[in-house]
Design a protein around this motif. Sequence first.
Motif, PDB file in Angstrom:
ATOM      1  N   LEU A  50      -1.935   3.107  -5.408  1.00 25.09           N
ATOM      2  CA  LEU A  50      -1.595   1.714  -5.153  1.00 25.09           C
ATOM      3  C   LEU A  50      -2.010   0.838  -6.326  1.00 25.09           C
ATOM      4  CD1 LEU A  50      -2.776   1.369  -1.439  1.00 25.09           C
ATOM      5  CD2 LEU A  50      -0.438   1.690  -2.264  1.00 25.09           C
ATOM      6  N   PRO A  51      -1.299  -0.261  -6.552  1.00 23.02           N
ATOM      7  CA  PRO A  51      -1.667  -1.188  -7.627  1.00 23.02           C
ATOM      8  C   PRO A  51      -2.807  -2.124  -7.207  1.00 23.02           C
ATOM      9  CG  PRO A  51       0.326  -1.951  -6.572  1.00 23.02           C
ATOM     10  CD  PRO A  51      -0.009  -0.631  -5.934  1.00 23.02           C
ATOM     11  N   CYS A  52      -3.822  -1.548  -6.597  1.00 27.31           N
ATOM     12  CA  CYS A  52      -5.023  -2.290  -6.242  1.00 27.31           C
ATOM     13  C   CYS A  52      -6.165  -1.287  -6.192  1.00 27.31           C
ATOM     14  CB  CYS A  52      -4.866  -3.006  -4.896  1.00 27.31           C
ATOM     15  SG  CYS A  52      -4.756  -1.908  -3.470  1.00 27.31           S
ATOM     16  N   ARG A  53      -7.389  -1.788  -6.086  1.00 24.25           N
ATOM     17  CA  ARG A  53      -8.547  -0.906  -5.952  1.00 24.25           C
ATOM     18  C   ARG A  53      -8.624  -0.398  -4.514  1.00 24.25           C
ATOM     19  NH1 ARG A  53      -8.734   0.002 -11.109  1.00 24.25           N
ATOM     20  NH2 ARG A  53      -9.699  -1.627 -12.375  1.00 24.25           N
ATOM     21  N   VAL A  54      -9.004   0.869  -4.352  1.00 22.69           N
ATOM     22  CA  VAL A  54      -9.094   1.477  -3.022  1.00 22.69           C
ATOM     23  C   VAL A  54     -10.500   2.045  -2.843  1.00 22.69           C
ATOM     24  CG1 VAL A  54      -8.200   3.230  -1.446  1.00 22.69           C
ATOM     25  CG2 VAL A  54      -6.634   2.052  -3.015  1.00 22.69           C
ATOM     26  N   VAL A  55     -11.169   1.606  -1.788  1.00 20.07           N
ATOM     27  CA  VAL A  55     -12.514   2.080  -1.451  1.00 20.07           C
ATOM     28  C   VAL A  55     -12.440   2.773  -0.100  1.00 20.07           C
ATOM     29  CG1 VAL A  55     -14.915   1.466  -1.060  1.00 20.07           C
ATOM     30  CG2 VAL A  55     -13.561   0.159  -2.691  1.00 20.07           C
ATOM     31  N   ALA A 151      -3.633  -8.302  -1.370  1.00 20.24           N
ATOM     32  CA  ALA A 151      -4.933  -7.623  -1.436  1.00 20.24           C
ATOM     33  C   ALA A 151      -5.184  -7.046  -2.825  1.00 20.24           C
ATOM     34  CB  ALA A 151      -4.995  -6.511  -0.391  1.00 20.24           C
ATOM     35  N   GLU A 152      -6.403  -7.246  -3.318  1.00 24.64           N
ATOM     36  CA  GLU A 152      -6.796  -6.617  -4.575  1.00 24.64           C
ATOM     37  C   GLU A 152      -7.758  -5.452  -4.338  1.00 24.64           C
ATOM     38  OE1 GLU A 152      -8.759  -9.356  -7.129  1.00 24.64           O
ATOM     39  OE2 GLU A 152      -9.999 -10.234  -5.535  1.00 24.64           O
ATOM     40  N   ILE A 153      -8.345  -5.395  -3.123  1.00 23.69           N
ATOM     41  CA  ILE A 153      -9.184  -4.259  -2.728  1.00 23.69           C
ATOM     42  C   ILE A 153      -8.767  -3.831  -1.329  1.00 23.69           C
ATOM     43  CG2 ILE A 153     -11.516  -3.422  -2.248  1.00 23.69           C
ATOM     44  CD1 ILE A 153     -12.599  -5.480  -4.176  1.00 23.69           C
ATOM     45  N   LEU A 154      -8.488  -2.564  -1.155  1.00 24.12           N
ATOM     46  CA  LEU A 154      -8.168  -2.003   0.154  1.00 24.12           C
ATOM     47  C   LEU A 154      -9.323  -1.116   0.578  1.00 24.12           C
ATOM     48  CD1 LEU A 154      -5.905  -1.699   2.365  1.00 24.12           C
ATOM     49  CD2 LEU A 154      -5.302   0.453   1.198  1.00 24.12           C
ATOM     50  N   VAL A 155      -9.911  -1.413   1.734  1.00 18.40           N
ATOM     51  CA  VAL A 155     -11.002  -0.609   2.283  1.00 18.40           C
ATOM     52  C   VAL A 155     -10.427   0.305   3.357  1.00 18.40           C
ATOM     53  CG1 VAL A 155     -13.183  -0.642   3.545  1.00 18.40           C
ATOM     54  CG2 VAL A 155     -12.744  -2.354   1.774  1.00 18.40           C
TER      55      VAL A 155
END
Length: 351
Positions: A50-55, A151-155
Amino acid sequence: MREDGLGGRAEPLATRLLAAPLVPLAWLYGAGARFDRALHRRHVLREARLPCRVVCVGSIVSGGAGKTPAAAWLAGALARRGRRVAIASRGHGGRRSERVVVVSDGRKVHASGAVAGDEALVLAAHAPGVPVLVARDRALAGLRALALFGAEILVLDDGFQHHRLWRNLDLLMLDAGMGFGNGWALPRGPLREPLDAIRYAHAVGVVDGELAPEAEALLARFCPGALRLRARRRPVALRPLAGGAPTSPAALRGAEVGILAGIAQPASLRRSLERLGARVVAERCFRDHHRFRRRDVADLRRGADLWITTEKDAPKILPAWTAGVDVRVLFIELEVDDEHAVLDWIEKHLR
């Protein structure tokens, strides 16, 4: 694969003998989990990016490791730092026809527990301002979160075994009392994959105490460089099941109570109540994600005058079923030691 003493207590001989027929199934389950992870790590099966950070917040243990409270804490804390965050959950136990369901837009809840599942509503309640989405394929949930909320971070809640989505950081949660259980994979034990999978964790969180020395030795062996964080489940409010003003959990000191719960580790609820000074005199416990029926709560008066249930179970117990019985909901939040230092490390890792 099995290790002795990983949960702090050796199994009785009778238990080992009765569980012997499950050993071949555990070997097969563990081998299948290892093979699935290997296929994704070697790119035989593709990982979505994804074009976002994934935690990812997950565990190697099935149920009761504090994954959902940790996901809510992390998402809420990052949002308070000004990050645009969304949570993606599988929505276990929910019955839905859509591939992706927006449970909450951060301001209002749009789905019931029957549709979204137990954990999704808890996530929405404990991470105010953070959108919550459920989907079997978390990449689809992430794409919807990007489109609707930027969203820039997906948890990811409970995503350590969800290999179809690439992530920047894996946070592995463990309950101190349970540890790695008996070291066996399902169905012989609680493990979702072989123990050496913990090597893929970037950070390890331990909830409610200290791990057994054998479990600590495994962490030192397989993930010595992982960030370690410590946390505890902190009761914050007590509310009547039928609704009404909340009271302080301190009111339970000296009270005799019963436990009414359908969670993976009712022992964690028992510990929380005992730390508050309550005495547990009765228990009516069911399997994780249990769908309560009227007969499940019949004759509660015979066990205790006051019954305590969880925030996860409360929406599935109709107050009419418990008329005349004092049933209250205990609300719990995760409290993390050195929170700011932990968040600084996570943000630095994501950058």
